[in-house]
Design an enzyme around this catalytic site. Structure first.
Site: not given
Length: 526
Positions: A58, A88, A200, A284, A287, A332, A417
């Site tokens: 791959y 990309h 990646n 609070y 405290r 990844f 994906e």
């Protein structure tokens, strides 16, 4: 005193957030040793052999994502790697800060230099040149789903290697090909798998996490100091910070914060002046400072621990284990940091939330000797009333940003994906929340300093007195209304410059007194 080395060996030494920042800021030199170069070249040779033999692996001789069953010829493998960077590069939105882009380069080199990615030595050397010469690629902030690596931002980050995209260089944004021409460089011809190895990975998420670790730590450290000053201004009790109480519920963060508050209030005349008052307990927001600040401390520590694992990991795909084993896995996937960054969002927002409550408390005028709205002559003057509007707006905005990005997933890549982390959004949101918290803390700093003033001529502990003097160098006491936004901007600058931490360090040296308790306040050690 920091023991940080002046040099760092990529792929060998253990990286921390502090180390990554030191390299990005030019304080530490990042180098690749001869031993690491052997591993890098061996991994690159394995990839070359896979291409020569034609066995399908791959991303080396197949397409990407849903195209993983499409074979790529030996002749086309290099075209494939160039194309992946181009196809990309789909990021949109504002560019990320230069320092975060530079951190991405640093983190990517460290991951690739471990020798499991098939990257060429010449490619890493070119990236090192960009780091060392502050030629920082321009990277859009939006477009990553944080799963098959931070594909879009990493693609933009490495476009300049092939002569595309833009870079920030010498305070100008220029085309990458222009920079290469000016420096006498040729665009790189990426070998098989190199493009995929570059894009990646989780370096966009991790770089944001590095900044979150640094900036949240500064907020936490200074929030304790500002809270202690507010306790003095409002004549709060020291009892909720006693060791005997916190030993019964010994969370690390709680213990640490309680001990810091005690140290800051040590020797205070203000505290002694009201030690026998009739008030039984404080609200609070005073405290419960150890419990609330402490919980956020614990969240910070959790992020830091997970981040260090990620910084020293191999997060690309496929991973070249050896000549006989190449694994297409999921290193990844950004889920480990995505969830931690969402937790960091909440932890940061809570520091702003309780800070806003203390600001409001200081304006009520219910503490003896403290005027309503922190100003004597009100009516004609509004005093500090409207500063709390801004802190309320920021605190509310942060609540809206606390929805966990990692709770969402939209399938991508035609279903290949089908579960993604959205960790890039987690990282961006975390820094946005922290930025708002810095502003809230700045407003509390001004408010606490104003309240503190009304306790004079009584003195506080040596640290708080010195810090108050430092604040007054920047922002004077307000006895009537003025343009308070100018004061706020000065306060924000003090918070971001870590002024309060610097004053504590200065007093320690001058007075020869210790302040460090529990886990260290020196970020360089993390």
């Amino acid at each position: 005193m920091s023991t940080k080395p002046k040099t760092f060996l990529y792929g060998e030494d253990r990286m921390t957030a502090g180390t990554a920042l030191a390299i990005a800021r030019g304080k530490t030199a990042g180098l690749i040793s001869d031993e690491s170069r052997k591993k890098i070249n061996a991994s690159s040779k394995i990839v070359a052999d896979i291409v020569a033999e034609g066995h399908p692996v791959y991303g080396i001789n197949t397409g990407f994502g849903p195209l993983c069953t499409t074979s790529i010829s030996k002749e086309e493998t290099k075209i494939l790697q160039k194309n992946i960077l181009q196809s990309h590069s789909v990021g949109v939105g504002k560019s990320i800060p230069q320092e975060i882009a530079k951190l991405m380069l640093v983190l990517k080199v460290h991951a690739l230099a471990q020798g499991y990615s098939g990257i060429a030595e010449t490619t890493l050397d070119r990236i090192l040149w960009h780091i060392e010469n502050d030629a920082t690629p321009v990277v859009p902030s939006q477009g990553s789903v944080g799963a098959s690596g931070d594909l879009a931002p990493l693609s933009h980050l490495f476009l300049p290697l092939i002569g595309l995209g833009k870079v920030e260089y010498e305070n100008k944004t220029i085309d990458a090909h222009t920079l290469l021409e000016n420096k006498g460089f040729e665009p790189l011809e990426l070998g098989p798998k190199e493009g995929l190895a570059l894009i990646n990975g989780t370096q966009f998420i991790a770089a944001h996490a590095v900044k979150a670790v640094e900036r949240l730590h500064a907020c936490l450290s200074q929030a304790d100091v500002i809270g202690a000053m507010m306790i003095e201004g409002l004549q709060g009790s020291i009892k909720p910070f006693h060791n005997e109480l916190h030993a019964l519920r010994p969370f690390k963060g709680n213990l640490h914060v309680a001990q810091r508050i005690q140290r800051l209030l040590k020797g205070s005349e203000i505290l002694e002046d009201h030690i026998d008052c009739e008030r039984v307990q404080d609200p609070y927001s005073l405290r419960c400072i150890p419990q609330v600040h402490g919980a956020s401390r614990n969240a910070w520590l959790h992020l830091k621990e997970l981040l260090e694992i990620e910084l020293n990991s191999v997060t690309d795909n496929p991973v070249i284990i050896d000549r006989n084993l190449t694994i297409s896995g999921g290193n990844f996937h950004g889920q480990p940091l995505a969830m931690a960054l969402d937790y960091t969002c909440l932890a940061s927002a809570e520091i702003g939330n309780i800070s806003d409550r203390r600001i409001y408390l200081a304006l009520e005028g219910n503490s003896l000797g403290l005027p309503k709205l922190l100003m004597e002559d009100t009516g004609i003057n509004s005093g500090y009333m409207i500063l709390q509007y801004t802190s309320a707006a920021l605190a509310s905005e942060n609540k809206g940003l606390c929805f966990p990005a990692s709770a969402d997933s939209i399938p991508t890549s035609l279903g290949q994906e089908d579960h993604v982390s959205m960790g890039s959004i987690s990282g961006r949101k975390a820094l946005q929340v922290i930025e708002n918290v810095e502003k809230i803390l700045a407003i509390e700093l001004l408010t606490a300093a104003q309240a503190f003033e009304f306790r004079k001529p009584l003195k506080s502990g040596v640290f708080l007195d010195e810090i108050h003097k430092e604040i007054r160098k920047q922002v004077t006491f307000a006895d009537k209304d003025r343009v308070f936004s100018e004061d706020i901007e000065k306060g924000i600058a003090m918070i971001r410059d870590k002024t309060l931490i610097k004053v504590i360090e200065r007093v320690q040296k001058r007075e020869n007194v210790a302040f460090q308790v529990a886990f260290s306040d020196d970020f360089e050690q993390y």
